[in-house]
Design an enzyme around this catalytic site. Structure first.
Site, PDB file in Angstrom:
ATOM      1  CG  HIS A 126      -1.989  -1.000   1.217  1.00 41.41           C
ATOM      2  ND1 HIS A 126      -2.853  -1.188   0.157  1.00 41.41           N
ATOM      3  CD2 HIS A 126      -2.333  -1.924   2.154  1.00 41.41           C
ATOM      4  CE1 HIS A 126      -3.683  -2.174   0.446  1.00 41.41           C
ATOM      5  NE2 HIS A 126      -3.390  -2.649   1.641  1.00 41.41           N
ATOM      6  CG  ASP A 163      -3.106  -8.270   0.925  1.00 36.43           C
ATOM      7  OD1 ASP A 163      -2.354  -8.586   1.864  1.00 36.43           O
ATOM      8  OD2 ASP A 163      -4.119  -7.556   1.083  1.00 36.43           O
ATOM      9  CG  HIS A 165      -6.891  -5.193   2.122  1.00 34.13           C
ATOM     10  ND1 HIS A 165      -6.369  -6.088   3.039  1.00 34.13           N
ATOM     11  CD2 HIS A 165      -8.104  -4.812   2.591  1.00 34.13           C
ATOM     12  CE1 HIS A 165      -7.234  -6.234   4.038  1.00 34.13           C
ATOM     13  NE2 HIS A 165      -8.293  -5.476   3.786  1.00 34.13           N
ATOM     14  CG  ASP A 250      -5.278 -10.003   3.600  1.00 33.55           C
ATOM     15  OD1 ASP A 250      -4.953 -10.523   2.513  1.00 33.55           O
ATOM     16  OD2 ASP A 250      -5.001  -8.828   3.890  1.00 33.55           O
TER      17      ASP A 250
END
Length: 313
Positions: A126, A163, A165, A250
């Protein structure tokens, strides 16, 4: 296969405070479970090293790097956004997290190992050019991609990010670079709000970003379809020199921060698919780094499944 593995207790020194989901216990649980496996003794173990600032500067502005350093040194508890909690040692730990990927890259390019996994924190995908966000300080996967380009003249690099996200920082770094193909499977809409299907790169990089957004509640079948219909053909057409994986776990059905329903075994077959492509196109060259994963038991089992497949001969 010779698989490199990097883990060190130094990564526990990044203190995110009480109640934060990106906690050192993530690594303790995953590493402990991994070391109990028979195949662990087959892994080639390497210590982390500090990443040189000149390589971090290929992705992040120098004033941002200095701001992370000074913020940690001064005792600040967060940087840029409340979700990025830091402590006095977070900068130093981040240098070693990024340096771990550079170490694996060197070992692979020197033919000491075929592939490698870095069990490190904080995560990175990120982090933007001059902004920390999403638990991330330095975008390690982006930095090692530039390292491979500039030090080893690797011309065509795949970054697969599974991931849950979307890796906004990684996508934004390479969206104009035709030689780095960024591919992401992620829950959408979800944090950080990027990763729509129409985001495909810009300028010379048009066509070298592939987003596979997944609705909440989807699971193994949807991911298999995305691999079969989109990801595997795209990688074959790109003909990469090396494959990198932002390995967040995740998307597991037990994870508390999202609503994708993958079983543990899914991380094994995704790894196998990328291994097969790496063997066909890259001489086996594949580097993976831990990103997310916040249920300790699910993370431990998923990481173990990932590394087990990486190390299969």
């Amino acid at each position: 296969m010779k698989t490199g593995y990097i883990y060190d207790p130094v990564f526990l020194n990044h203190d995110t405070g009480r109640g934060h989901p990106e906690t050192s216990q993530r690594l303790v649980s995953a590493h402990t479970h991994l070391t109990s496996q028979d195949f662990y003794n087959k892994l080639s173990l390497f210590p982390p090293r500090d990443a040189e600032i000149k390589w971090i500067e290929t992705i992040h502005q120098l004033d941002y790097i200095e701001r992370v350093k000074s913020s940690c040194k001064s005792g600040m508890r967060m940087i840029d956004t409340p979700d990025v909690q830091i402590s006095s040692e977070s900068y130093l730990v981040s240098l070693k997290a990024t340096g771990s990927l550079l170490e694996l890259a060197d070992r692979i390019m020197e033919d000491e190992i075929d592939n490698g996994f870095a069990m490190v924190r904080p995560p990175g995908h990120h982090a933007e050019n001059s902004t920390a966000m999403g638990f991330c300080l330095f975008n390690s996967i982006a930095i090692v991609a530039r390292y491979l380009q500039q030090k080893y003249q690797q011309q065509r690099i795949i970054i697969l990010d599974w991931d849950v996200h979307h890796g906004n920082g990684t996508q934004h770094t390479f969206e104009e670079d035709p030689d780095v193909f960024y591919i992401s499977l992620h829950q959408y809409p979800h944090y950080p709000g990027t990763g729509a299907q129409y985001e495909m790169g810009t300028g010379k990089g048009a066509g070298t970003t592939l987003n596979c957004p997944m609705s909440a509640g989807l699971g193994d079948d949807a991911y298999r379809e995305a691999f079969k219909e989109k990801i595997l053909p795209a990688v074959r057409d790109f003909n990469p020199d090396v494959i990198l994986i932002s390995a967040g776990f995740d998307a597991h059905q037990a994870d508390p921060l999202a609503s994708i329903r993958l079983k543990t075994e899914s991380f094994g077959w995704m790894t196998q698919e990328m291994m097969s492509l790496a063997e066909k196109y890259c001489g086996g060259k594949l580097i993976s780094v831990l990103e997310g994963g916040y249920d300790f038991q699910a993370l431990a089992k998923s990481v173990t499944e990932h590394v087990r497949v990486l190390s299969q001969s």
